[in-house]
Design a protein around this motif. Structure first.
Motif, PDB file in Angstrom:
ATOM      1  N   MET A 140       1.034   6.440  -6.513  1.00  0.00           N
ATOM      2  CA  MET A 140      -0.260   6.435  -5.838  1.00  0.00           C
ATOM      3  C   MET A 140      -0.425   5.171  -4.997  1.00  0.00           C
ATOM      4  O   MET A 140       0.147   4.129  -5.305  1.00  0.00           O
ATOM      5  CB  MET A 140      -1.394   6.512  -6.879  1.00  0.00           C
ATOM      6  CG  MET A 140      -1.400   7.792  -7.709  1.00  0.00           C
ATOM      7  SD  MET A 140      -1.654   9.284  -6.712  1.00  0.00           S
ATOM      8  CE  MET A 140       0.003  10.004  -6.775  1.00  0.00           C
ATOM      9  N   PRO A 141      -1.225   5.238  -3.930  1.00  0.00           N
ATOM     10  CA  PRO A 141      -1.446   4.047  -3.080  1.00  0.00           C
ATOM     11  C   PRO A 141      -2.142   2.932  -3.851  1.00  0.00           C
ATOM     12  O   PRO A 141      -3.053   3.185  -4.656  1.00  0.00           O
ATOM     13  CB  PRO A 141      -2.343   4.578  -1.951  1.00  0.00           C
ATOM     14  CG  PRO A 141      -2.209   6.062  -1.995  1.00  0.00           C
ATOM     15  CD  PRO A 141      -1.920   6.427  -3.408  1.00  0.00           C
ATOM     16  N   ALA A 142      -1.726   1.699  -3.613  1.00  0.00           N
ATOM     17  CA  ALA A 142      -2.321   0.552  -4.308  1.00  0.00           C
ATOM     18  C   ALA A 142      -3.796   0.388  -3.970  1.00  0.00           C
ATOM     19  O   ALA A 142      -4.568  -0.145  -4.766  1.00  0.00           O
ATOM     20  CB  ALA A 142      -1.550  -0.720  -3.957  1.00  0.00           C
ATOM     21  N   ARG A 143      -4.198   0.854  -2.786  1.00  0.00           N
ATOM     22  CA  ARG A 143      -5.596   0.683  -2.357  1.00  0.00           C
ATOM     23  C   ARG A 143      -6.536   1.709  -2.999  1.00  0.00           C
ATOM     24  O   ARG A 143      -7.739   1.675  -2.746  1.00  0.00           O
ATOM     25  CB  ARG A 143      -5.688   0.795  -0.838  1.00  0.00           C
ATOM     26  CG  ARG A 143      -5.292   2.149  -0.289  1.00  0.00           C
ATOM     27  CD  ARG A 143      -5.369   2.182   1.235  1.00  0.00           C
ATOM     28  NE  ARG A 143      -5.026   3.486   1.768  1.00  0.00           N
ATOM     29  CZ  ARG A 143      -3.791   3.901   1.995  1.00  0.00           C
ATOM     30  NH1 ARG A 143      -2.774   3.091   1.722  1.00  0.00           N
ATOM     31  NH2 ARG A 143      -3.550   5.101   2.480  1.00  0.00           N
ATOM     32  N   ARG A 144      -5.975   2.619  -3.799  1.00  0.00           N
ATOM     33  CA  ARG A 144      -6.782   3.639  -4.470  1.00  0.00           C
ATOM     34  C   ARG A 144      -6.637   3.492  -5.986  1.00  0.00           C
ATOM     35  O   ARG A 144      -5.938   4.265  -6.637  1.00  0.00           O
ATOM     36  CB  ARG A 144      -6.330   5.033  -4.030  1.00  0.00           C
ATOM     37  CG  ARG A 144      -6.440   5.302  -2.535  1.00  0.00           C
ATOM     38  CD  ARG A 144      -7.882   5.428  -2.088  1.00  0.00           C
ATOM     39  NE  ARG A 144      -8.519   6.549  -2.740  1.00  0.00           N
ATOM     40  CZ  ARG A 144      -8.454   7.802  -2.301  1.00  0.00           C
ATOM     41  NH1 ARG A 144      -7.714   8.089  -1.219  1.00  0.00           N
ATOM     42  NH2 ARG A 144      -9.078   8.766  -2.925  1.00  0.00           N
ATOM     43  N   PRO A 145      -7.270   2.483  -6.588  1.00  0.00           N
ATOM     44  CA  PRO A 145      -7.105   2.235  -8.025  1.00  0.00           C
ATOM     45  C   PRO A 145      -7.592   3.388  -8.895  1.00  0.00           C
ATOM     46  O   PRO A 145      -7.012   3.669  -9.951  1.00  0.00           O
ATOM     47  CB  PRO A 145      -7.928   0.964  -8.272  1.00  0.00           C
ATOM     48  CG  PRO A 145      -8.895   0.901  -7.127  1.00  0.00           C
ATOM     49  CD  PRO A 145      -8.174   1.496  -5.964  1.00  0.00           C
ATOM     50  N   GLY A 146      -8.651   4.075  -8.454  1.00  0.00           N
ATOM     51  CA  GLY A 146      -9.139   5.208  -9.230  1.00  0.00           C
ATOM     52  C   GLY A 146      -8.119   6.331  -9.278  1.00  0.00           C
ATOM     53  O   GLY A 146      -7.875   6.937 -10.332  1.00  0.00           O
ATOM     54  N   LEU A 147      -7.502   6.612  -8.144  1.00  0.00           N
ATOM     55  CA  LEU A 147      -6.486   7.650  -8.078  1.00  0.00           C
ATOM     56  C   LEU A 147      -5.257   7.253  -8.891  1.00  0.00           C
ATOM     57  O   LEU A 147      -4.629   8.093  -9.544  1.00  0.00           O
ATOM     58  CB  LEU A 147      -6.095   7.895  -6.619  1.00  0.00           C
ATOM     59  CG  LEU A 147      -5.163   9.084  -6.338  1.00  0.00           C
ATOM     60  CD1 LEU A 147      -5.787  10.391  -6.820  1.00  0.00           C
ATOM     61  CD2 LEU A 147      -4.837   9.149  -4.853  1.00  0.00           C
ATOM     62  N   SER A 148      -4.932   5.967  -8.856  1.00  0.00           N
ATOM     63  CA  SER A 148      -3.797   5.478  -9.642  1.00  0.00           C
ATOM     64  C   SER A 148      -4.050   5.665 -11.129  1.00  0.00           C
ATOM     65  O   SER A 148      -3.145   6.037 -11.890  1.00  0.00           O
ATOM     66  CB  SER A 148      -3.545   4.002  -9.334  1.00  0.00           C
ATOM     67  OG  SER A 148      -3.226   3.813  -7.971  1.00  0.00           O
ATOM     68  N   ALA A 149      -5.288   5.401 -11.566  1.00  0.00           N
ATOM     69  CA  ALA A 149      -5.625   5.565 -12.979  1.00  0.00           C
ATOM     70  C   ALA A 149      -5.524   7.032 -13.398  1.00  0.00           C
ATOM     71  O   ALA A 149      -5.020   7.351 -14.485  1.00  0.00           O
ATOM     72  CB  ALA A 149      -7.030   5.031 -13.247  1.00  0.00           C
ATOM     73  N   LEU A 150      -6.005   7.925 -12.529  1.00  0.00           N
ATOM     74  CA  LEU A 150      -5.903   9.355 -12.839  1.00  0.00           C
ATOM     75  C   LEU A 150      -4.448   9.800 -12.915  1.00  0.00           C
ATOM     76  O   LEU A 150      -4.067  10.617 -13.767  1.00  0.00           O
ATOM     77  CB  LEU A 150      -6.642  10.165 -11.775  1.00  0.00           C
ATOM     78  CG  LEU A 150      -8.170  10.106 -11.819  1.00  0.00           C
ATOM     79  CD1 LEU A 150      -8.757  10.894 -10.653  1.00  0.00           C
ATOM     80  CD2 LEU A 150      -8.696  10.653 -13.147  1.00  0.00           C
ATOM     81  N   PRO A 203       4.217  -4.729  -7.832  1.00  0.00           N
ATOM     82  CA  PRO A 203       4.321  -4.360  -6.409  1.00  0.00           C
ATOM     83  C   PRO A 203       4.399  -2.848  -6.228  1.00  0.00           C
ATOM     84  O   PRO A 203       5.024  -2.147  -7.012  1.00  0.00           O
ATOM     85  CB  PRO A 203       5.621  -5.036  -5.970  1.00  0.00           C
ATOM     86  CG  PRO A 203       6.424  -5.150  -7.218  1.00  0.00           C
ATOM     87  CD  PRO A 203       5.431  -5.374  -8.324  1.00  0.00           C
ATOM     88  N   ARG A 204       3.738  -2.381  -5.179  1.00  0.00           N
ATOM     89  CA  ARG A 204       3.810  -0.975  -4.802  1.00  0.00           C
ATOM     90  C   ARG A 204       3.824  -0.871  -3.292  1.00  0.00           C
ATOM     91  O   ARG A 204       3.393  -1.786  -2.603  1.00  0.00           O
ATOM     92  CB  ARG A 204       2.618  -0.195  -5.366  1.00  0.00           C
ATOM     93  CG  ARG A 204       2.734   0.105  -6.849  1.00  0.00           C
ATOM     94  CD  ARG A 204       1.589   0.977  -7.318  1.00  0.00           C
ATOM     95  NE  ARG A 204       0.346   0.233  -7.446  1.00  0.00           N
ATOM     96  CZ  ARG A 204      -0.836   0.804  -7.651  1.00  0.00           C
ATOM     97  NH1 ARG A 204      -0.922   2.132  -7.705  1.00  0.00           N
ATOM     98  NH2 ARG A 204      -1.914   0.081  -7.781  1.00  0.00           N
ATOM     99  N   GLY A 205       4.310   0.228  -2.765  1.00  0.00           N
ATOM    100  CA  GLY A 205       4.378   0.405  -1.326  1.00  0.00           C
ATOM    101  C   GLY A 205       4.829   1.808  -0.978  1.00  0.00           C
ATOM    102  O   GLY A 205       5.081   2.631  -1.865  1.00  0.00           O
ATOM    103  N   PRO A 206       4.946   2.113   0.307  1.00  0.00           N
ATOM    104  CA  PRO A 206       5.334   3.465   0.730  1.00  0.00           C
ATOM    105  C   PRO A 206       6.667   3.920   0.149  1.00  0.00           C
ATOM    106  O   PRO A 206       6.826   5.078  -0.237  1.00  0.00           O
ATOM    107  CB  PRO A 206       5.396   3.342   2.258  1.00  0.00           C
ATOM    108  CG  PRO A 206       4.522   2.183   2.580  1.00  0.00           C
ATOM    109  CD  PRO A 206       4.658   1.237   1.446  1.00  0.00           C
ATOM    110  N   LEU A 207       7.653   3.000   0.084  1.00  0.00           N
ATOM    111  CA  LEU A 207       8.958   3.384  -0.442  1.00  0.00           C
ATOM    112  C   LEU A 207       8.866   3.730  -1.926  1.00  0.00           C
ATOM    113  O   LEU A 207       9.479   4.688  -2.396  1.00  0.00           O
ATOM    114  CB  LEU A 207       9.969   2.261  -0.220  1.00  0.00           C
ATOM    115  CG  LEU A 207      11.403   2.556  -0.694  1.00  0.00           C
ATOM    116  CD1 LEU A 207      11.965   3.790   0.005  1.00  0.00           C
ATOM    117  CD2 LEU A 207      12.303   1.349  -0.449  1.00  0.00           C
TER     118      LEU A 207
END
Length: 244
Positions: free
Chosen positions: A91-101, A149-153
């Protein structure tokens, strides 16, 4: 292939071990040396505990008949330690809620793997629960810590790894690690065959078995004439399932 066999593949070591290596390499590549070191240590210790428990039982019969434990469930441990992390990183780092889900979805998938091991009669409840607990001790602290770290790759690789699971030749990959662990246990213990769950029943007579009580009474009386019959009763008692 049944749905349980498909679900259980999401905990297959031959697939998830490379994913664990990928996570370590990714962290080192992006300069998160401390996070990578902690991940490697936690995962290695947990995987080592699973391996040691399996070798101990297969080689020497070390386990617990009381709770039906012959070793931690490796599928459950691998799924619980890696799947939540992979989904979290996807999940994108800028979307913490989506990452948690996504992480919660990984937890749910790991629990499904544990249920599949029970449905396939591959493990007992104690083995699945303990395996899941070990795995979550690795993944949950990793997800909660800062500086990962997270990113597109990362997103692309993690997503591709998850999507490729159902497409791989499952029948040719399952059971590989189990065979290797069995060979290791036999080599270290010097046995011709590994201990199995049913071997517990033949190692000693059941304490509440009527035949065992009769043998004890006969032995106390010292009657030589009943020795053969007593021996036969011991065999029947030792190989029967204890009602307790």
């Amino acid at each position: 292939m049944s749905r349980w066999h498909l679900i259980t593949f999401f905990g297959e070591s031959t697939f998830l071990l490379p994913c664990a290596v990928f996570l370590y390499v990714w962290l080192r590549w992006h300069g998160a040396t401390r996070v990578a070191r902690h991940w490697l240590l936690a995962f290695t210790l947990t995987a080592g505990a699973v391996l040691a428990s399996k070798i101990a039982f297969m080689g020497w019969g070390i386990g617990s008949a009381a709770i039906d434990f012959t070793g931690f469930s490796g599928h459950s441990m691998m799924a619980a330690s890696i799947l939540p992390v992979l989904l979290y990183l996807a999940m994108p780092a800028r979307r913490p809620g989506l990452s948690a889900l996504a992480a919660l979805a990984g937890v749910a998938l790991a629990l499904a793997v544990g249920v599949s091991r029970l449905a396939l009669h591959a493990h007992s409840p104690s083995e699945v629960v303990s395996g899941l607990a070990l795995g979550f001790l690795v993944s949950v602290p990793f997800i909660l810590r800062h500086g990962v770290p997270r990113g597109p790759l990362t997103m692309m690789l993690a997503s591709a790894a998850l999507l490729s699971m159902p497409l791989l030749p499952v029948s040719h990959m399952t059971g590989i690690t189990h065979g290797l662990v069995t060979e290791m246990a036999l080599f270290l213990s010097g046995r011709d065959r590994p201990f199995e769950r049913g071997d517990w029943m033949s190692r000693a007579p059941c304490a509440v078995c009527p035949e065992a009580a009769a043998v004890s009474a006969g032995a106390a009386g010292g009657t030589a004439g009943g020795a053969a019959a007593d021996a036969a009763r011991v065999v029947r008692c030792a190989t029967a399932r204890c009602p307790a």
